[in-house]
Design an enzyme around this catalytic site. Structure first.
Site, mmCIF file in Angstrom:
data_model
loop_
_atom_site.group_PDB
_atom_site.id
_atom_site.type_symbol
_atom_site.label_atom_id
_atom_site.label_comp_id
_atom_site.label_asym_id
_atom_site.label_seq_id
_atom_site.Cartn_x
_atom_site.Cartn_y
_atom_site.Cartn_z
ATOM 1 N N LYS A 173 14.718 -5.473 -5.798
ATOM 2 C CA LYS A 173 13.618 -6.354 -6.210
ATOM 3 C C LYS A 173 12.408 -5.494 -6.578
ATOM 4 O O LYS A 173 11.741 -4.936 -5.720
ATOM 5 C CB LYS A 173 13.219 -7.324 -5.099
ATOM 6 C CG LYS A 173 12.337 -8.437 -5.680
ATOM 7 C CD LYS A 173 11.374 -9.056 -4.718
ATOM 8 C CE LYS A 173 10.127 -8.288 -4.472
ATOM 9 N NZ LYS A 173 9.195 -8.182 -5.619
ATOM 10 N N GLU A 249 8.492 4.085 2.771
ATOM 11 C CA GLU A 249 7.488 4.992 2.184
ATOM 12 C C GLU A 249 6.245 4.146 1.963
ATOM 13 O O GLU A 249 6.236 3.262 1.112
ATOM 14 C CB GLU A 249 7.987 5.568 0.853
ATOM 15 C CG GLU A 249 9.289 6.351 0.947
ATOM 16 C CD GLU A 249 9.162 7.624 1.777
ATOM 17 O OE1 GLU A 249 8.042 8.003 2.155
ATOM 18 O OE2 GLU A 249 10.201 8.228 2.062
ATOM 19 N N CYS A 283 0.857 7.290 -4.690
ATOM 20 C CA CYS A 283 0.699 7.355 -3.236
ATOM 21 C C CYS A 283 0.269 8.739 -2.770
ATOM 22 O O CYS A 283 -0.345 8.882 -1.724
ATOM 23 C CB CYS A 283 2.011 6.978 -2.566
ATOM 24 S SG CYS A 283 3.376 8.011 -3.123
ATOM 25 N N GLU A 375 -7.162 3.130 2.331
ATOM 26 C CA GLU A 375 -6.555 3.508 1.050
ATOM 27 C C GLU A 375 -7.157 2.648 -0.063
ATOM 28 O O GLU A 375 -7.117 1.421 -0.004
ATOM 29 C CB GLU A 375 -5.042 3.276 1.108
ATOM 30 C CG GLU A 375 -4.353 3.651 -0.180
ATOM 31 C CD GLU A 375 -2.849 3.387 -0.154
ATOM 32 O OE1 GLU A 375 -2.446 2.274 0.220
ATOM 33 O OE2 GLU A 375 -2.088 4.301 -0.509
HETATM 34 P P1 NAD Z 1 3.104 -4.009 -1.803
HETATM 35 O O1 NAD Z 1 3.452 -3.687 -0.402
HETATM 36 O O2 NAD Z 1 2.104 -5.072 -2.053
HETATM 37 O O3 NAD Z 1 4.402 -4.450 -2.620
HETATM 38 C C1 NAD Z 1 5.528 -3.612 -2.718
HETATM 39 C C2 NAD Z 1 6.765 -4.470 -2.919
HETATM 40 O O4 NAD Z 1 6.973 -5.251 -1.747
HETATM 41 C C3 NAD Z 1 6.672 -5.437 -4.080
HETATM 42 O O5 NAD Z 1 7.935 -5.529 -4.705
HETATM 43 C C4 NAD Z 1 6.318 -6.748 -3.387
HETATM 44 O O6 NAD Z 1 6.710 -7.904 -4.103
HETATM 45 C C5 NAD Z 1 7.097 -6.612 -2.107
HETATM 46 N N1 NAD Z 1 6.596 -7.421 -0.991
HETATM 47 C C6 NAD Z 1 5.325 -7.798 -0.742
HETATM 48 N N2 NAD Z 1 5.282 -8.553 0.380
HETATM 49 C C7 NAD Z 1 6.545 -8.639 0.853
HETATM 50 C C8 NAD Z 1 7.143 -9.272 1.975
HETATM 51 N N3 NAD Z 1 6.431 -9.996 2.838
HETATM 52 N N4 NAD Z 1 8.474 -9.135 2.162
HETATM 53 C C9 NAD Z 1 9.214 -8.399 1.297
HETATM 54 N N5 NAD Z 1 8.706 -7.794 0.207
HETATM 55 C C10 NAD Z 1 7.382 -7.904 -0.012
HETATM 56 O O7 NAD Z 1 2.659 -2.628 -2.475
HETATM 57 P P2 NAD Z 1 2.137 -2.405 -3.955
HETATM 58 O O8 NAD Z 1 0.744 -2.922 -4.054
HETATM 59 O O9 NAD Z 1 3.159 -2.867 -4.926
HETATM 60 O O10 NAD Z 1 2.127 -0.803 -4.027
HETATM 61 C C11 NAD Z 1 1.051 -0.027 -3.649
HETATM 62 C C12 NAD Z 1 1.276 0.537 -2.262
HETATM 63 O O11 NAD Z 1 2.473 1.297 -2.249
HETATM 64 C C13 NAD Z 1 0.197 1.506 -1.825
HETATM 65 O O12 NAD Z 1 -0.109 1.272 -0.477
HETATM 66 C C14 NAD Z 1 0.849 2.871 -2.001
HETATM 67 O O13 NAD Z 1 0.330 3.897 -1.194
HETATM 68 C C15 NAD Z 1 2.248 2.556 -1.622
HETATM 69 N N6 NAD Z 1 3.163 3.555 -2.157
HETATM 70 C C16 NAD Z 1 3.722 4.463 -1.305
HETATM 71 C C17 NAD Z 1 4.565 5.455 -1.791
HETATM 72 C C18 NAD Z 1 5.202 6.473 -0.881
HETATM 73 O O14 NAD Z 1 6.130 7.139 -1.320
HETATM 74 N N7 NAD Z 1 4.755 6.628 0.351
HETATM 75 C C19 NAD Z 1 4.828 5.515 -3.178
HETATM 76 C C20 NAD Z 1 4.222 4.582 -4.008
HETATM 77 C C21 NAD Z 1 3.398 3.603 -3.497
#
Ligand code: NAD
Length: 471
Positions: A173, A249, A283, A375
């Site tokens: 997803k 991650e 990230c 962040e």
């Molecule tokens: P997010 O957590 O809002 O969403 C990520 C994914 O999770 C999306 O597909 C979203 O639809 C899904 N999601 C959201 N709520 C959910 C739930 N309750 N149950 C299941 N799935 C759910 O993150 P984002 O805004 O898309 O991405 C940015 C974040 O990702 C930042 O915090 C960034 O640091 C982090 N990030 C981390 C890494 C790493 O390798 N550590 C890499 C890239 C991004």
């Protein structure tokens, strides 16, 4: 934009709009998967586990990964177009980082898989005849892969490739903000001679939508997730009842340490890259830089000048994210000093409707200020001075996150002393984001659980089982 379930495309579900971040205009729509479709995707993935896929050898799976990589390369420009349309990122970035890295993800796991050895032990027994112990690696089963919007294809394939390499089946997803390249990937999968149900794709949101339904699904054996730390906690609660393994991650608030003995020009150039690549929406980006006091002013001046001169950067991914970043800048302007940027660029054309934020350099904020502690995930970096190595380490290690850090120094002993003392999963010395895909990747504290990359991913996605044979 379609789902891909059980080897067939499916356009069902209530459509949600896709917005062009460059101009702020509606760019299309994608269907949100119903709960019934998520169920069907998990069922298809489970059924595929006991089909012909179960008997594919590692060499056959490696050849499949290469076919998928070939399929992405064959449609390279389409992938670049889709990634740019969804994220607004510069074409240069998508064509040199996102799409080539997705190809490399499949190829590198294919290569690793073929060279992977199973271990065995000859064990002495009292009767002198001994026993043979050997380990076999089995797939976890049905894996949910949930990915964010910042590096959509790169991060999705970083999990899908090792999951398939180890014989799992996948329900992926992607972020609801950036479904485009995942759709193209499904088309590549459809042409890659993969048994139906081995790879499935569903679109939709997170909470009370496809993401949540997947993680709560009793048929999902493991969850590999990249995204916000808060979402990680929610997913952990969702899988807790059935004790499903997770690979997380998560977020970061990465520090840079600039010592007075560093090559300052290189440190400035490296920090500009580490703070402002993809407008800070990576990230690994640096959001806090601690600079040894004797070079603080010179560094701050050069970094601010460099930030002002940056061109060719992209927008924030959405209006909501732009507003979040600008919210931090508003607080920072009131409580500290803005050395560069701090506002919204004006272009005098249709980009003025997009979600832009200027590359911004801040200073003078206390360490507990939200802009220094939380962040931001935008083009914003805060500078603060330090006096001793101990103080620098304490500042870098404070706070809830522990993903990555960068040390700029000309002293080789200091480099080896400071880097391992950082509470992070990844430390760079005199460089940033230089990656070897075999190395462990991930964070400590609120930045993640587990490691990805090379054998670390292959280990997560497989269950080692010991067989003991009395001879
Ligand atoms: P997010 O957590 O809002 O969403 C990520 C994914 O999770 C999306 O597909 C979203 O639809 C899904 N999601 C959201 N709520 C959910 C739930 N309750 N149950 C299941 N799935 C759910 O993150 P984002 O805004 O898309 O991405 C940015 C974040 O990702 C930042 O915090 C960034 O640091 C982090 N990030 C981390 C890494 C790493 O390798 N550590 C890499 C890239 C991004």
């Amino acid at each position: 934009m379609r789902h891909y379930v059980g080897g067939g495309f499916d356009g069902s579900g209530v459509p949600f709009p896709l917005v062009d971040p460059v101009r702020g205009t509606t760019a299309g729509e994608a269907p949100a998967a119903s709960r019934e479709l998520v169920d069907r995707a998990v069922d298809a993935a489970r059924a595929a586990l006991s089909g012909p896929w179960a008997s594919w050898s590692p060499a056959e799976r490696a050849r499949l990964l290469h076919r998928i990589a070939d399929g992405i390369e064959a449609r390279f420009e389409e992938f670049v177009d889709a990634e740019c349309a969804d994220t607004g990122k510069p074409r240069e970035l998508a064509s040199t980082v996102d799409i080539p890295r997705a190809v490399a993800n499949f190829r590198s796991y294919a290569d690793l898989l073929v060279g992977r050895a199973e271990r065995s032990w000859n064990t002495p027994t009292p009767d002198g005849r001994g026993a043979l112990n050997y380990t076999v690696h089995k797939p976890l089963g049905v894996v949910a892969v949930i990915s964010p919007w910042n590096l959509p294809l790169l991060l999705l394939t970083w999990k899908v490739a090792p999951a398939l390499a180890t014989g799992n089946t996948v329900v992926a997803k992607p972020s609801e903000l950036t479904p485009g390249t995942a759709c193209l990937l499904a088309e590549v999968m459809a042409g890659a001679e993969l048994p139906p149900g081995v790879f499935n794709l569903v679109h939709g949101g997170g909470g009370d939508a496809a993401g949540q339904w997947l993680t709560e699904h009793p048929g999902v054996d493991a969850v590999a997730f990249t995204g916000e730390s808060r979402t990680g906690s929610t997913i952990m609660r969702a899988v807790a009842g059935r004790l499903a393994p997770v690979s997380f991650e998560l977020g970061g608030k990465n520090a840079g340490l600039v010592f007075a003995d560093a090559d300052l020009e290189r440190a400035v150039e490296g920090t500009l890259r580490s703070a402002f690549t993809h407008s800070g929406q990576v990230c690994l980006c640096t959001e806090r830089v601690y600079v040894e006091r004797p070079v603080f002013d010179a560094f701050a001046e050069a970094l601010a000048a460099g930030a002002r001169e940056l061109t060719g950067y992209g927008p924030m991914v959405s209006a909501a994210h732009r507003d979040k970043v600008l919210g931090y800048l508003g607080k920072a302007a009131a409580d500290g000093r803005i050395l560069a940027g701090g506002g919204v660029p004006r272009f005098g054309d249709d980009r003025d409707g997009g979600f832009w934020v200027e590359p911004t350099v801040l200073t003078g904020l206390p360490e507990d200020h939200p802009a220094v502690r939380e962040e931001i995930f935008g083009p914003v970096v805060h500078l603060a001075p330090f006096d001793t190595e101990e103080e620098a380490l304490a500042l870098a290690n404070a706070g809830p996150y522990g993903l990555a850090a960068t040390v700029w120094t000309g002293d080789v002993s200091r480099a080896h002393r400071v880097a391992p003392a950082l509470d992070v999963g990844i430390a760079w010395v005199n460089t940033w984001n230089l990656r070897d895909l075999r190395t462990p990747f991930g964070g400590v504290k609120a930045s993640g659980i587990g490691r990805e990359g090379g054998d670390h991913s292959l280990d997560f996605f497989s269950e080692p089982m010991n067989v003991c044979v009395k001879l």
